[in-house]
Write an enzyme that holds these catalytic residues in place. Structure first.
Site, PDB file in Angstrom:
ATOM      1  N   HIS A 121     -10.299  -5.829  -2.678  1.00  0.00           N
ATOM      2  CA  HIS A 121     -11.385  -5.578  -1.723  1.00  0.00           C
ATOM      3  C   HIS A 121     -12.440  -4.774  -2.466  1.00  0.00           C
ATOM      4  CE1 HIS A 121      -9.225  -7.105   1.728  1.00  0.00           C
ATOM      5  NE2 HIS A 121      -8.190  -6.345   1.461  1.00  0.00           N
ATOM      6  N   ASP A 147     -12.384  -9.946  -1.337  1.00  0.00           N
ATOM      7  CA  ASP A 147     -13.720  -9.978  -0.737  1.00  0.00           C
ATOM      8  C   ASP A 147     -14.585  -9.001  -1.526  1.00  0.00           C
ATOM      9  OD1 ASP A 147     -12.751  -7.574   0.388  1.00  0.00           O
ATOM     10  OD2 ASP A 147     -12.684  -8.375   2.418  1.00  0.00           O
ATOM     11  N   GLU A 165       0.799  -1.240   0.000  1.00  0.00           N
ATOM     12  CA  GLU A 165       0.000   0.000   0.000  1.00  0.00           C
ATOM     13  C   GLU A 165       0.828   1.286   0.000  1.00  0.00           C
ATOM     14  OE1 GLU A 165      -2.704  -0.420   3.297  1.00  0.00           O
ATOM     15  OE2 GLU A 165      -3.844  -2.000   2.298  1.00  0.00           O
ATOM     16  N   GLU A 197      -6.333 -10.612  -1.524  1.00  0.00           N
ATOM     17  CA  GLU A 197      -7.197 -10.382  -0.344  1.00  0.00           C
ATOM     18  C   GLU A 197      -8.649 -10.258  -0.767  1.00  0.00           C
ATOM     19  OE1 GLU A 197      -5.699  -7.125   2.067  1.00  0.00           O
ATOM     20  OE2 GLU A 197      -3.619  -7.709   1.730  1.00  0.00           O
ATOM     21  N   ASN A 218       2.183  -5.233  -3.132  1.00  0.00           N
ATOM     22  CA  ASN A 218       0.768  -5.517  -2.895  1.00  0.00           C
ATOM     23  C   ASN A 218       0.007  -4.209  -2.650  1.00  0.00           C
ATOM     24  OD1 ASN A 218      -1.199  -7.721  -2.334  1.00  0.00           O
ATOM     25  ND2 ASN A 218      -1.272  -6.862  -0.252  1.00  0.00           N
TER      26      ASN A 218
HETATM   27  C1  XIL Z   1      -6.699  -6.075   8.002  1.00  0.00           C
HETATM   28  C2  XIL Z   1      -7.135  -7.216   8.899  1.00  0.00           C
HETATM   29  O1  XIL Z   1      -8.067  -8.011   8.196  1.00  0.00           O
HETATM   30  C3  XIL Z   1      -7.740  -6.679  10.173  1.00  0.00           C
HETATM   31  O2  XIL Z   1      -7.972  -7.744  11.104  1.00  0.00           O
HETATM   32  C4  XIL Z   1      -6.831  -5.641  10.826  1.00  0.00           C
HETATM   33  O3  XIL Z   1      -7.496  -5.054  11.931  1.00  0.00           O
HETATM   34  C5  XIL Z   1      -6.428  -4.573   9.825  1.00  0.00           C
HETATM   35  O4  XIL Z   1      -5.841  -5.173   8.681  1.00  0.00           O
HETATM   36  N1  XIL Z   1      -5.118  -4.504   3.432  1.00  0.00           N
HETATM   37  C6  XIL Z   1      -4.178  -5.361   3.919  1.00  0.00           C
HETATM   38  C7  XIL Z   1      -4.506  -6.242   5.076  1.00  0.00           C
HETATM   39  O5  XIL Z   1      -3.104  -5.494   3.331  1.00  0.00           O
HETATM   40  O6  XIL Z   1      -3.387  -6.480   5.894  1.00  0.00           O
HETATM   41  C8  XIL Z   1      -5.614  -5.648   5.898  1.00  0.00           C
HETATM   42  O7  XIL Z   1      -5.980  -6.603   6.908  1.00  0.00           O
HETATM   43  C9  XIL Z   1      -6.790  -5.296   5.029  1.00  0.00           C
HETATM   44  C10 XIL Z   1      -6.414  -4.264   4.011  1.00  0.00           C
END
Ligand code: XIL
Length: 299
Positions: free
Chosen positions: A206, A237, A127, A235, A169
């Protein structure tokens, strides 16, 4: 095939999930996770605050709980994440400049040494780009330490564990037309041209009502792969868990030879970091959602 992992393996790919160490004692959770997935990402346990709570003092107890569960159950592990503006321990938040750069190097070396030869992909940097139309880097203590902090992280990581694929990432980089996507593309192209060691790009994916899936995601994956890196959905969802959208994401990965696999960010909706979005493949009682069948059929 009858599970997500086995179905993905038919094309040489994997299907993964985020695992939270604290949930492994929940037998419904652990049995679904063990049955369906063949790749594991620690949801929080390998982050900077968890693994180096005090400077120079590493703690892998939670990380190893996730790692050992995965390996004992025949799964591979993606490492997440070594350099990030978020979830830094307090001591790191207070550092800047060269001291922070040295701390970042020390952190990468410490964590990668512990898992040397054991992690198939590391999210080395997470990020680093800003949202919106600027295409700029995200402001952070790491960014203020020097614009080359990202390549410093990748060079350090390659030396620490040459066997791991090294990934960049990010989120909101799935839509090809977005400035953030273009900025990430320029960085990866520049790294490949100059020999900075980068092997893969992770697309968090996401998807929600504010940043929805767009069918140009496949173009994005293809264009990055054409730079000479692997790509992965890291990741996934989807707010509302539309079966069609889930199938589209799977088909996009399958259409790109260098797409290594897909990871969803949790097992049941109640395990999600955004449970109100009901974004995952399993209901709270462990039953399969319509999106599950859509994914299995697409694989
Ligand atoms: C999130 C987790 O799912 C949570 O439990 C935590 O509180 C915060 O981080 N991008 C990422 C992940 O790279 O590490 C994040 O995970 C979600 C967004």
């Amino acid at each position: 095939e009858s599970t997500l992992g086995a179905a993905a393996a038919q094309s040489g790919r994997y299907f993964g999930t985020a695992i939270a160490s604290g949930r492994l004692s929940d037998s419904t959770y652990a049995s679904i996770a063990n049955r369906e997935f063949n790749m594991v990402t620690a949801e929080n346990e390998m982050k900077i605050d968890a693994t180096e709570p005090q400077r120079g003092q590493f703690n892998f107890s939670s990380a190893d709980r996730v790692y050992n569960w995965a390996v004992q159950n025949g799964k591979e592990v993606r490492g997440h994440t070594l350099a990030w503006h978020s979830q830094q321990p307090g001591w790191m938040q207070n550092l800047s400049g060269n001291d922070l750069r040295q701390a970042m190097i020390g952190h990468i070396n410490g964590v990668m040494a512990h898992y040397k030869g054991k992690i198939v992909q590391w999210d080395v940097v997470n990020e680093a780009f800003a949202d919106g139309s600027s295409g700029a880097r995200r402001d952070s203590n790491l960014q203020r330490s020097g614009n080359d902090w990202i390549e410093l992280a990748f060079r350090t990581a390659r030396a620490a564990d040459p066997s791991a694929k090294l990934c960049y990432n990010d989120y909101n980089v799935e839509n090809w037309t977005w400035a953030k996507t273009q900025a990430m593309y320029s960085m990866v192209r520049d790294f490949k041209q100059r020999g900075v060691p980068i092997d893969c790009v992770g697309f968090q994916a996401h998807f929600n009502n504010g940043s929805p899936y767009n069918s140009n995601f496949r173009t994005t994956l293809q264009n990055f792969a054409a730079l000479g890196v692997d790509v992965a959905v890291t990741e996934l969802d989807i707010q509302g868990a539309s079966p069609t959208t889930y199938a589209n994401v799977i088909n996009d990965c399958l259409a790109v030879e260098r797409c290594l696999g897909v990871t969803v960010w949790g097992v049941r909706d109640s395990d999600s970091w955004r449970p109100e979005h009901t974004p995952l493949l399993f209901n709270n009682d462990g039953s399969k959602k319509a999106a599950y069948s859509a994914v299995l059929n697409a694989l």
